[in-house]
Design an enzyme around this catalytic site. Structure first.
Site, PDB file in Angstrom:
ATOM      1  CG  HIS A 178      44.806  42.809  29.181  1.00  0.00           C
ATOM      2  ND1 HIS A 178      44.128  42.021  30.416  1.00  0.00           N
ATOM      3  CD2 HIS A 178      45.456  43.743  29.824  1.00  0.00           C
ATOM      4  CE1 HIS A 178      44.626  42.491  31.429  1.00  0.00           C
ATOM      5  NE2 HIS A 178      45.436  43.657  31.243  1.00  0.00           N
TER       6      HIS A 178
ATOM      7  CE1 TYR B   1      37.921  35.252  28.819  1.00  0.00           C
ATOM      8  CE2 TYR B   1      36.455  36.034  30.554  1.00  0.00           C
ATOM      9  CZ  TYR B   1      37.666  35.703  30.026  1.00  0.00           C
ATOM     10  OH  TYR B   1      38.938  35.436  30.993  1.00  0.00           O
TER      11      TYR B   1
END
Length: 473
Positions: free
Chosen positions: A73, A136
């Site tokens: 992605h 993240y």
């Protein structure tokens, strides 16, 4: 595989521009370990090279079983990925428009390794140990309206060497149905907004940058920079650059009560709003400044770091705007002089007078260099393309400085008319008897472009540009 302790903080470049692999110092013993997962001051230092990307959201992904594989992605934001526990294999594919579209990089990540993934680079992770968790940071809030770019995990062109074959791992049906690289529509760059699109510089910027889906040209009617609702007028996180070509430039009218209000609104209030928005959203702000920020008394050319000392209202507003823009982390202040472009200007006026047989009186005690809007636009493009350091860049035509009187004579000469028809007068004589307010002019408008040229910004000869310009008038 045991986590490596005691690494030196370091960032390594990869074949994908902007994709950085980081070594993280992990401090451990028999009790466990500790690391600074992300530290803004250390990691944004020039020696490390990680962008100060301004994260606003922290996410954690937990993977229960070995082999769990998440699809490729590419997201519309920057992403910093670090393993908390376990180990993953990462694959990254450049899905941005450009020469490196389709470039692939792979690496294993454990707690001592992290990756900075720039916007538009596809990322995929395969779990190599049970109970793996990675965290993240992203510099935009998740939105259901965000536009992603996807790539099939099994794409033959990318030819990713997965440690665990894809036939043996857990993959979602959605990830299995993503397009091959040949069918991927590249992710466009962040948007560029050009304000003042109907002005002389705005039209030159459109000529320079062209018409693309990611470039927006806005007039005042389309975007009021003084509106109290400006913060909500756009989804500003989608923009990477604002080029502010909008300004109030009626130098003499600015000396009137109404003109003063309009000048401060356009050149200061609006610029303050843009500076605030750019700072909050990590946007590069490009601002066009003027020789009028100086009083013109210096015996030499004005350097990019000379302190402003404006004489009139217009110059005061431009100096105030410059000060505001200088607070934006990523900014370019493009200072110029004697601007000539598509529209009414001094050169066109002189050419018209020459053709109509009118002999003008032109001031001969103001000295500077002509600058054409096409060259200002080219300089802005060069600064953005090179990612030049923030700061002030003097951009003017090159060659010997001249007076307005000299320019007028040259226009007559190039048009095949007798330059002796032009007579010189002092500024005081020219404005003697004026019945409306007259702004004070700097007598010296020469800007030193040495630092700009050293930065690799193209600068054109003023007389050559004048010849070319008159050939089109």
């Amino acid at each position: 595989m045991a986590t490596a302790f005691g690494k030196t903080l370091n960032a390594r470049e990869t074949p994908i521009p902007g994709l950085l692999l980081l070594d993280l110092p992990v401090h451990g013993d028999s009790r466990g370990w500790f690391k600074e997962n992300w530290q803004r001051e250390k990691m944004s230092a020039p020696a490390i090279g990680l962008p100060d990307f301004g994260p606003v959201q922290n996410n954690i992904s937990f993977n229960d079983a070995v082999g769990t594989t998440r699809g490729i992605h590419a997201e519309p934001w920057d992403k910093y990925v670090s393993v908390a526990t376990g180990r993953i294999f990462g694959a990254w594919v450049d899905l941005r428009e450009g020469e490196t579209f389709g470039a692939v990089f792979t690496a294993e990540l454990d707690p001592s390794t992290a990756i900075f993934v720039p916007r538009g680079v596809g990322n995929s992770y395969q779990t190599l140990e049970p109970d793996t968790a990675y965290t993240y940071l992203v510099n935009d809030h998740w939105s259901p309206d965000a536009t992603y770019t996807f790539l099939n995990l099994a794409d033959e062109t990318a030819a990713i060497a997965w440690p665990i074959p894809l036939d043996d791992v857990e993959i979602s049906t959605k990830d299995q149905n993503h397009p091959r690289l040949a069918d991927v529509v590249p992710m466009p760059p962040k948007k560029i907004l050009v304000t003042g699109a109907n002005g002389q510089l705005g039209r030159a910027l459109r000529e320079q940058f062209g018409d693309h889906p990611w470039i927006e040209y806005a007039t005042r009617a389309e975007l009021d920079l003084t509106s109290p609702d400006l913060d909500a007028a756009r989804r500003w996180r989608d923009y990477g650059t604002i080029i502010n070509a909008a300004a109030y430039t009626k130098v003499d009218v600015a000396e009137t009560p109404d003109g003063r209000v309009e000048a401060w609104a356009a050149n200061v209030t609006a610029v303050a709003a843009l500076a605030r928005i750019a700072t909050a959203n990590g946007i590069t702000l490009v601002h066009v400044s003027s020789d009028y920020v100086f009083d013109g008394t210096k015996d030499a050319a004005y350097a990019h770091d000379d302190a402003p000392a404006p004489l009139g209202v217009y110059g005061q507003t431009k100096a105030a705007g410059d000060a505001l823009v200088s607070t934006v982390p990523h900014h370019y202040i493009v200072r110029t002089s004697w601007v000539i472009g598509d529209g009414n200007n001094f050169v066109r006026t002189m050419a018209s007078l020459a053709e109509r047989g009118i002999d003008p009186r032109v001031v001969d005690d103001q000295v500077g260099r002509l600058t054409f809007t096409s060259d200002i636009a080219a300089a802005i493009a060069a600064l953005l393309d090179a990612g030049s350091p923030s700061g002030v860049y003097n951009v003017t035509g090159q060659g010997e400085p001249t007076s307005w009187y000299d320019v007028a004579r040259r226009v007559f000469e190039l048009g095949g008319h007798d330059p002796e028809r032009v007579s010189g007068v002092s500024t005081a004589e020219y404005f003697a008897g004026a019945t409306t307010p007259v702004a004070p002019r700097p007598f010296n408008s020469i800007l030193d472009t040495t630092a700009t040229a050293s930065a690799g910004v193209p600068l054109a000869d003023a007389d050559e540009r004048l010849r070319s310009y008159l050939g089109r008038v």
